[in-house]
Design an enzyme around this catalytic site. Structure first.
Site, PDB file in Angstrom:
ATOM      1  CG  ASP A 139      -1.914   1.014   1.320  1.00 15.06           C
ATOM      2  OD1 ASP A 139      -1.941   1.852   0.415  1.00 15.06           O
ATOM      3  OD2 ASP A 139      -2.699   1.021   2.283  1.00 15.06           O
TER       4      ASP A 139
ATOM      5  N   GLY B  74      -5.244   3.540  -7.700  1.00 15.09           N
ATOM      6  CA  GLY B  74      -5.483   3.812  -9.119  1.00 15.09           C
ATOM      7  C   GLY B  74      -4.659   4.963  -9.677  1.00 15.09           C
TER       8      GLY B  74
ATOM      9  CD  GLU C  27       1.110   9.114 -13.222  1.00  9.42           C
ATOM     10  OE1 GLU C  27       1.272   8.679 -14.364  1.00  9.42           O
ATOM     11  OE2 GLU C  27       0.946  10.326 -12.954  1.00  9.42           O
TER      12      GLU C  27
ATOM     13  CG  ASP D 105      -9.475   2.955   1.645  1.00  9.43           C
ATOM     14  OD1 ASP D 105      -8.666   2.818   0.707  1.00  9.43           O
ATOM     15  OD2 ASP D 105      -9.161   2.860   2.839  1.00  9.43           O
TER      16      ASP D 105
HETATM   17  C1  GAL Z   1      -5.469   2.247   2.955  1.00  3.45           C
HETATM   18  C2  GAL Z   1      -5.966   1.105   2.099  1.00  3.45           C
HETATM   19  C3  GAL Z   1      -6.944   0.307   2.916  1.00  3.45           C
HETATM   20  C4  GAL Z   1      -6.229  -0.222   4.156  1.00  3.45           C
HETATM   21  C5  GAL Z   1      -5.600   0.934   4.938  1.00  3.45           C
HETATM   22  C6  GAL Z   1      -4.741   0.445   6.083  1.00  3.45           C
HETATM   23  O1  GAL Z   1      -4.577   3.017   2.222  1.00  3.45           O
HETATM   24  O2  GAL Z   1      -6.559   1.604   0.918  1.00  3.45           O
HETATM   25  O3  GAL Z   1      -7.488  -0.748   2.147  1.00  3.45           O
HETATM   26  O4  GAL Z   1      -5.289  -1.161   3.775  1.00  3.45           O
HETATM   27  O5  GAL Z   1      -4.797   1.723   4.098  1.00  3.45           O
HETATM   28  O6  GAL Z   1      -4.160   1.493   6.798  1.00  3.45           O
END
Ligand code: GAL
Length: 721
Positions: free
Chosen positions: A469, A514, A516, A535
């Site tokens: 992430d 998503g 770039e 999210d």
């Molecule tokens: C976000 C991600 C979520 C979750 C969260 C955890 O950036 O899109 O699905 O993983 O971080 O902190």
């Protein structure tokens, strides 16, 4: 209507303003104290002259803390007397982060969430609108005292979303509808508390019942329905004196998927991709009565099969395609299923299916909670439908690395390798989460500078899936004078190289929302799936935007081994923390959500807590025909083929030569459609056999599609657009 204006006069009191003409008392300030509650503070006589004054709404700072609010307010003499309904007053306390306990003149009138003081286990309620219905006799003419005790876990807490409002009940407040499941039959309760003569009309699926209510009576009616088709409850009540009418409609949850047969039935997937020499963990997905015994035929060298558990394991040393046939038997009968094992370069030949901890537990995840979901995946039967990944999201990391750079798990995760073993023994797979930056979104340690070390560690723990992430890496991108696409790709390439060096298959889930146009390069960075959006949350707006709007143009980019990921399924009990709630999507919205995800060939990663699944959610997640569309080996993502008025039709071809489509009703009113006409308008001609896949029956000529609902079809056609 009489206008009230109240000005607060007492030297220690706070300002109370009455919104002119609305019959509301608006509370905008409170006496405020942070920390443990002093004795007797909820009593009117308590001296709060040394407390500070705080505006409502205004958040306060302080983690894991209690705070107290004391609000004195004046109730005019005629406040209750002139109200149309005198039985109840409504205290609207807007939103409170996090748990609260509200008292009027020293008596409890409502509470939300659970404070840790009760048994050490807090339960969050931050996003619940606090509306407390109070017996109006508790209101005194003249001065009253509202006290609110608040406990908050995180840094900023307290009241938010608007000032508090006290008002007398309106006709609308007298009518309550609540529906729940009790396991066998479904029940709804309708109650009207009347203090005037009221006529109630109840319409259940076209069958009407009427009742007359005398003042002082509470009318309660339980409705039971078998829950196999949508039932709309329309309730209207009419105040005889004023002629005012209030109508409420409600569609309780209903289960469309017919019960699975007792005899064994092989569900998805039909193909499995594995790299040469990598360990395989595969639980044969047969539903049906347990105990069940299994046999496997045609196993290539290197694989073994546990006939009692139905678990395939081992590794294959040579690329190739290996058809394997399984047999399963139980008390009710026996049947077969087949799997094409493709040993080669591509894994994730069908979209990954499983569970992830984020939408339910958020940062409050622990090994115990993950085990509970893993056990439930097996015990509930979800694993018999192909759900196989158990993914730990953010917050498993400890606060430091060991001397050799190994990232140590938090104490809430005492034995991740043990969890991996448990999952593998059961033919399931373990997933983990990290960030290419210094820190994750939740503020935990990321992998920056330790990519190789972390990939090695995950291999040692038996990790089969990584969600990587972007989060903390954004601050690195921010330091660049110009950010190019290559800069976004770099950290993902880097981790991919270390994952590929591991002696196991690690399904690589790129998560950077998503940016770039990741769908154009995610596969070349080694990704097996990539999040295409921000999210998801459990609202129709979110499903609309993430699913129906943002996936539209992405179909050319997805296929076996490389999937667009519109985020997890917001079904079951979600909450991103400790206060789990039922998904706020209606039953129809949940059918649309799962149908669209299956049509999109999206990963089916369940976001709700698996240890508290209700019958509806199980039914929603265990439709073998819907799952087979998602898992179709051809892997073609659906396109939006027709949009007219409030209808959208999404469709895709399937590997057996047939087609799958969803006719979605995006509007707020039910729609009657002629199925053949809609399919023809969407570009299919010569439509043959047509199946309603949720009901697992032949399609009817016409269908009534509920608001935000869907009819999902599989059919043959001679030609398609
Ligand atoms: C976000 C991600 C979520 C979750 C969260 C955890 O950036 O899109 O699905 O993983 O971080 O902190």
């Amino acid at each position: 209507m009489k206008k009230w204006i109240i000005i607060l006069l007492f030297f220690f009191s706070v300002t109370v303003v009455r919104a002119a003409g609305t019959g509301e008392i608006v509370l905008q300030e409170a006496r405020f104290h942070l920390g443990d509650a002093p004795a007797g503070w909820t009593e009117p006589g308590f001296d709060d002259s040394d407390w500070q004054t705080i505006a409502i709404p205004e958040k306060w700072h302080g983690e894991g803390m209690y705070a107290q609010y004391r609000i004195r307010f004046q109730v005019p003499d005629d406040f209750v007397k002139t109200a149309p309904y005198k039985r109840n007053a409504i205290f609207d306390l807007a939103f409170i982060d996090d748990c609260d306990e509200a008292c009027l003149n020293g008596k409890l009138i409502g509470k939300s969430g659970r404070m840790p003081s009760e048994d050490g286990q807090a339960q969050s309620a931050w996003d619940k609108h606090r509306i407390y219905k109070v017996d109006a006799r508790q209101l005194k003419e003249g001065e009253n005292l509202l006290t609110v005790l608040v406990w908050n876990r995180r840094t900023r807490g307290g009241v938010y979303g608007g000032p508090f409002v006290v008002r007398m009940a309106q006709l609308d407040d007298l009518l309550e509808i609540s529906c729940s499941e009790d396991g066998s039959a479904d029940h709804c309760r309708i109650s009207v508390s009347s203090d005037v003569r009221i006529r109630a009309r109840l319409d259940v699926a076209g069958k009407e019942k009427r009742a007359r209510l005398k003042p002082g009576r509470v009318f309660k009616r339980d409705i039971s329905y078998d829950g196999s088709e949508p039932v709309k409850l329309d309730v209207s009540i009419r105040d005889k004196r004023t002629g005012q009418i209030v109508c409420k409609s409600f569609t309780p949850k209903y289960c469309l998927t017919p019960p699975a047969p007792q005899e064994p039935r092989y569900n998805s997937p039909a193909v499995l991709g594995v790299r040469c020499g990598s360990p395989i963990y595969f639980r044969v997905p047969f539903s049906g009565l347990r105990p069940m015994t299994f046999k496997a035929y045609g196993l290539p060298e290197g694989l073994s099969f546990d006939e009692a558990m139905g678990v395939l394991s081992g590794s294959v040393g040579k690329d190739g395609e290996y058809p394997i046939r399984f047999e399963a038997s139980n008390e009710a009968g026996s049947s077969e299923g087949s799997l094409l094992l493709k040993v080669g370069d591509t894994i994730a030949l069908t979209p990954p299916m499983g569970w992830n901890s984020w939408n339910c537990w958020g940062l409050d995840v622990s090994e115990e909670k993950v085990y509970a979901s893993a056990r439930a995946l097996i015990a509930s039967g979800l694993a018999d439908y192909g759900y196989s990944y158990v993914n730990i999201d953010d917050a498993w990391q400890g606060s430091e690395r060991s001397d050799d750079g190994t990232l140590l798990p938090d104490e809430r995760f005492p034995d991740i390798a043990g969890l991996g073993d448990y999952l593998h023994r059961n033919g399931l797979r373990l997933g983990i989460y990290s960030s290419p930056g210094n820190f994750t979104c939740g503020g935990y340690l990321g992998s920056l500078g330790f990519e190789q070390k972390d990939a090695d560690t995950w291999n040692a723990w038996g990790v089969d899936y990584l969600k990587y992430d972007l989060c903390g890496y954004r601050s690195i991108l921010d330091t660049l004078p110009v950010v190019k696409r290559a800069d976004h790709m770099k950290p993902y390439h880097l981790m991919d190289a270390f994952l590929k060096r591991q002696p196991r298959d690690i399904c690589y889930s790129i998560c950077q929302y998503g940016l770039e146009e990741v769908w154009t390069w995610g596969a070349s960075a080694g990704g097996n799936l990539w999040r295409t959006t921000g999210d998801i949350t459990d609202t129709w707006d979110s499903v609309l935007r993430i699913g129906f709007t943002l996936q539209r143009e992405l179909w050319p980019f997805s296929g076996p081994g490389r999937w667009n990921d519109p985020d997890m399924l917001v079904v079951g009990r979600v909450g991103w923390g400790e206060g789990l709630r039922d998904s706020r999507l209606t039953a129809d919205e949940q059918y649309s959500h799962v149908s669209l995800w299956a049509l999109l060939a999206a990963p089916l990663i369940i976001g709700g807590d698996l240890s508290s699944l209700d019958r509806f959610t199980m039914n929603l997640l265990c439709n073998n025909e819907v799952i087979a569309i998602d898992q179709d080996p051809m892997g073609r993502q659906a396109r939006c083929l027709m949009e007219k008025d409030s209808i959208q039709v999404w469709g895709r071809p399937l590997s057996d030569g047939s087609y799958a489509a969803g006719i979605f009703n995006m509007g707020d009113e039910a729609l009657d459609v002629n199925i053949a006409d809609i399919l023809t308008e969407s570009g299919w001609s010569g439509i043959g056999v047509c199946r309603d896949v949720w009901r697992q029956k032949e399609c009817r000529e016409t269908a009534a599609i509920p608001p935000h609902g869907v009819i999902m079809l599989k059919f043959n056609a001679i030609d398609a657009k």
